[in-house]
Design an enzyme around this catalytic site. Sequence first.
Site, PDB file in Angstrom:
ATOM      1  N   HIS A  68       0.828  -1.063   0.097  1.00  0.00           N
ATOM      2  CA  HIS A  68       0.105  -0.045  -0.065  1.00  0.00           C
ATOM      3  C   HIS A  68       0.858   1.196   0.202  1.00  0.00           C
ATOM      4  O   HIS A  68       0.719   2.103  -0.806  1.00  0.00           O
ATOM      5  CB  HIS A  68      -0.772  -0.069   1.158  1.00  0.00           C
ATOM      6  CG  HIS A  68      -1.855   1.211   1.395  1.00  0.00           C
ATOM      7  ND1 HIS A  68      -3.045   0.966   1.368  1.00  0.00           N
ATOM      8  CD2 HIS A  68      -1.509   2.430   1.674  1.00  0.00           C
ATOM      9  CE1 HIS A  68      -3.553   2.374   1.576  1.00  0.00           C
ATOM     10  NE2 HIS A  68      -2.806   3.159   1.843  1.00  0.00           N
ATOM     11  N   GLU A  69       2.066   1.359   1.043  1.00  0.00           N
ATOM     12  CA  GLU A  69       2.617   2.492   0.978  1.00  0.00           C
ATOM     13  C   GLU A  69       3.635   2.605  -0.354  1.00  0.00           C
ATOM     14  O   GLU A  69       3.896   3.626  -0.682  1.00  0.00           O
ATOM     15  CB  GLU A  69       3.504   2.399   2.191  1.00  0.00           C
ATOM     16  CG  GLU A  69       2.940   2.370   3.598  1.00  0.00           C
ATOM     17  CD  GLU A  69       1.951   3.502   3.729  1.00  0.00           C
ATOM     18  OE1 GLU A  69       2.127   4.611   3.155  1.00  0.00           O
ATOM     19  OE2 GLU A  69       0.821   3.263   4.483  1.00  0.00           O
ATOM     20  N   HIS A  72       1.927   4.458  -2.978  1.00  0.00           N
ATOM     21  CA  HIS A  72       1.817   5.825  -2.702  1.00  0.00           C
ATOM     22  C   HIS A  72       3.100   6.361  -3.239  1.00  0.00           C
ATOM     23  O   HIS A  72       3.458   7.379  -4.153  1.00  0.00           O
ATOM     24  CB  HIS A  72       1.869   6.189  -1.134  1.00  0.00           C
ATOM     25  CG  HIS A  72       0.312   6.061  -0.545  1.00  0.00           C
ATOM     26  ND1 HIS A  72      -0.657   6.757  -1.083  1.00  0.00           N
ATOM     27  CD2 HIS A  72       0.134   5.433   0.508  1.00  0.00           C
ATOM     28  CE1 HIS A  72      -1.706   6.281  -0.551  1.00  0.00           C
ATOM     29  NE2 HIS A  72      -1.328   5.804   0.513  1.00  0.00           N
ATOM     30  N   ASP A 167      -6.045   8.688   3.372  1.00  0.00           N
ATOM     31  CA  ASP A 167      -5.973   8.894   2.155  1.00  0.00           C
ATOM     32  C   ASP A 167      -6.914   9.607   1.565  1.00  0.00           C
ATOM     33  O   ASP A 167      -7.147  10.404   0.740  1.00  0.00           O
ATOM     34  CB  ASP A 167      -5.710   7.418   1.283  1.00  0.00           C
ATOM     35  CG  ASP A 167      -4.415   6.740   1.743  1.00  0.00           C
ATOM     36  OD1 ASP A 167      -3.721   7.296   2.001  1.00  0.00           O
ATOM     37  OD2 ASP A 167      -4.394   5.661   1.904  1.00  0.00           O
TER      38      ASP A 167
HETATM   39 ZN   LIG Z   1      -2.551   5.185   2.145  1.00  0.00          ZN
END
Ligand SMILES: [Zn+2]
Length: 405
Positions: A68-69, A72, A167
Amino acid sequence: MASARLKLPQVLGIPIFVDLSWFFVAALIGWSLAAGVFPALLPGMPGPVYLWMAVAGTLGLFVCILLHELAHSVVARAFGMRINGITLFVFGGVAEIADEPGRPSHEFLVAIAGPVASGVIALACWAVSQPFPVLGGWPAAATTLAYLGQLNAYLALFNLVPAFPLDGGRVLRAALWRLRGDYAWATHVSAACGDLFGLFLIALGFWNTATGDVMGGLWGVVIGMFLRNAAASGYRDMQVRTVLGGMRVADIMTPDPIFVSPQAVVGDFLTRYVYRYHHRSFPVVWDGRVMGVVGIPQVATLTPDEWAATPVRDIMVPCEEPDFIAVDAGVVDALRRLGEAGRHRLWVLDHGRLVGVLAARDLVVLASLATDLPALARHGGTAPSARDASSPPHFTGPNPLDIHT
Ligand SMILES: [Zn+2]
């Protein structure tokens, strides 16, 4: 993020850290999986199977938050933002992106990338965990994957709540920013939503605690407090950056600092400088160049009868590169350097020659002006230039600590 953290190998050139608090929460998650969640989902298996499922589930969660990171970070890097690293910690993950997005569309895409990654992982886990055709013979693996799929769906949805700095809050900020072209106002509204959502989680946590789910409830309270705090500091950072972001060191430095010649003897230094100007330390300058710094701690290494014969250059402390900043550097860069190097002040150079001094306390005063006068920040209007800013980190959280059993 100041506590101790473990450095893992880089992924895609991005440094990965694990805060020690992660191990605490990983142990709790592993325990709740082995003792409660998996036995309930898949009854009748021998004990060690649940243990292995719990280990796989906890490691899987680690990898999923990391992905997930990374999503980003990779999108942010594609837009030219610098990535300081990714850290996993007690509440989940943090991608430390050093630059603010320069425009709403970048903010939106960087923010949405994480939940999209979690959503894709959730679908993939769900597809692979279906008994037919892939994992039919391995119910333990299928159950673990199905559970990870649920966790990822939860991560995607929770982080999409429009509450800055989650987010979804960044997506909201991007939309508002686009709508009005006012970055400060957009941050203000989305941080207020973050604060409200934090309050809601705290209230829900207390309700759950009162109705029997003590651990889960308290966890909700802690996460709510963390979110409120993060929303407030994210907004404050933005105000400071908006006010200080456009300024240069030259605008706010104290020009022509008092300096000492290296040949001055210590006795003269005390009477003509320390007693008169009361500074903590003075630069030792020869021909416009800073050679070092001298102050009371250095004088204290001498006995008084040595004062008359010892030149300042014999006791001065040499300066290092982080002691200096260029006169045309941005104030936010100066702020960062002061913080990173733990300095009280920076010597300001113009083509190598000393032209001013920038004290940390002057910056603190300016920063508090920024927070005392929100109107000043509001009227900043647009985002600070991307290279000036140090963005509040991208959180993924919270960890789905599920301790009902
Ligand atoms: Zn996030």
